[in-house]
Design an enzyme around this catalytic site. Sequence first.
Site, short mmCIF file in Angstrom:
data_model
loop_
_atom_site.label_atom_id
_atom_site.label_comp_id
_atom_site.label_asym_id
_atom_site.label_seq_id
_atom_site.Cartn_x
_atom_site.Cartn_y
_atom_site.Cartn_z
N GLU A 13 0.81 -1.21 0.00
CA GLU A 13 0.00 0.00 0.00
C GLU A 13 0.85 1.27 0.00
OE1 GLU A 13 -4.13 -1.45 2.11
OE2 GLU A 13 -2.55 -0.72 3.43
N CYS B 181 3.23 8.66 1.12
CA CYS B 181 3.79 7.78 2.14
C CYS B 181 4.10 6.45 1.46
CB CYS B 181 2.77 7.59 3.27
SG CYS B 181 3.32 6.54 4.62
N CYS C 134 6.30 -6.40 8.05
CA CYS C 134 7.37 -5.83 8.86
C CYS C 134 7.71 -6.81 9.97
CB CYS C 134 6.92 -4.49 9.46
SG CYS C 134 8.19 -3.65 10.44
N CYS D 44 5.58 -3.96 16.01
CA CYS D 44 5.00 -2.94 16.89
C CYS D 44 3.55 -3.33 17.19
CB CYS D 44 5.07 -1.57 16.24
SG CYS D 44 6.76 -0.98 15.95
N CYS E 75 0.42 -1.41 15.54
CA CYS E 75 0.49 -1.17 14.10
C CYS E 75 -0.03 -2.36 13.31
CB CYS E 75 1.94 -0.87 13.71
SG CYS E 75 2.22 -0.65 11.94
N CYS F 109 -1.81 6.67 9.68
CA CYS F 109 -0.58 6.13 10.26
C CYS F 109 -0.87 4.90 11.11
CB CYS F 109 0.08 7.21 11.10
SG CYS F 109 1.68 6.75 11.77
#
Length: 316
Positions: A45, A60, A67, A71, A74, A304
């Site tokens: 994305e 962005c 990942c 986190c 997230c 975010c």
Amino acid sequence: TVQRLKRAFGGSIESKVATMASITTSQDGTTKLLLELKSDGLQVETVIIPWDDRQKSTICVSSQVGCRQACTFCSTGRMGIFRSLTASEILAQLYWANKVCRIKSIYPIDNVVYMGMGEPADAPDVVPTANIMVDRNLFALAPRRVTISTVAPTPQSFAKLGVAPVVLAWSVHSSRDDIRKELVPTTKYSMVELRQGLITALQGRSKRLRNIMLEVTLLDQINDSEADAEHLAEFCRPIFEEVNKLKLVVNLIPWNDISASFGPASAYRKPRMDRVLAYQKVLVERGILSYIRTTRGDEEDAACGMLSTKNSKTRR
């Protein structure tokens, strides 16, 4: 690298690098692009954020599919890691975003942030692509308009990414080791060790590049107290003392609810704005420039911390 990319981008991005799978637009104009990578069918994305005040847009970009930093707040971190993007795949996001801006009459892009899916320090082609973006003969973006954000897996992450002549950002989230470990469970170094890595990297940069953005995702009753802000202000003091000509800003990001049904995020809540403002006030009173990031695109999961894709291939 440049020559390889020039060959790859010889009118064949859409057939050889990435195709557009879908486009969604929020009420505020934030536009999320879902790209399908031609090499293996994985999806990534990219988000276009238009700004009426300056009639320009920010893109962005993602550096990985998924990942490995995990986190807890997230959506991307909950995916696990599939793989890093190639240089062509990172730059294809800028190509597609520019095309969409032209077709849909969105403000032109003048700002790039590596804050999408993935950890830039884990992706080998982030620095080469940042160099290409600011190359006057290629994308010709202003160096101060390109930002690479890292959670800093190691103290050396800053020096590694700082090779590119662009702005650095550090996803701190908390200056307290216990809370930082809770929010970023893959953390292996203390905040003092990571801070020293940042100081060393900034000291090695030219004076015009000695700027750093510290990013803090605020969660209600977890890291959003005035005491947390006091701790962060004290944490920043050695950076100011040891880096000449430093420009430091703290970006406060009220957490965007990712609708988690399991894991720590299922108990997280968005912080109250009065607590966010009180946190900011503490920083400002101690001479630290601080902004509260405006939430954009949250109803389309484009804000975010909300980026994730429905990839089903085996994680690495």
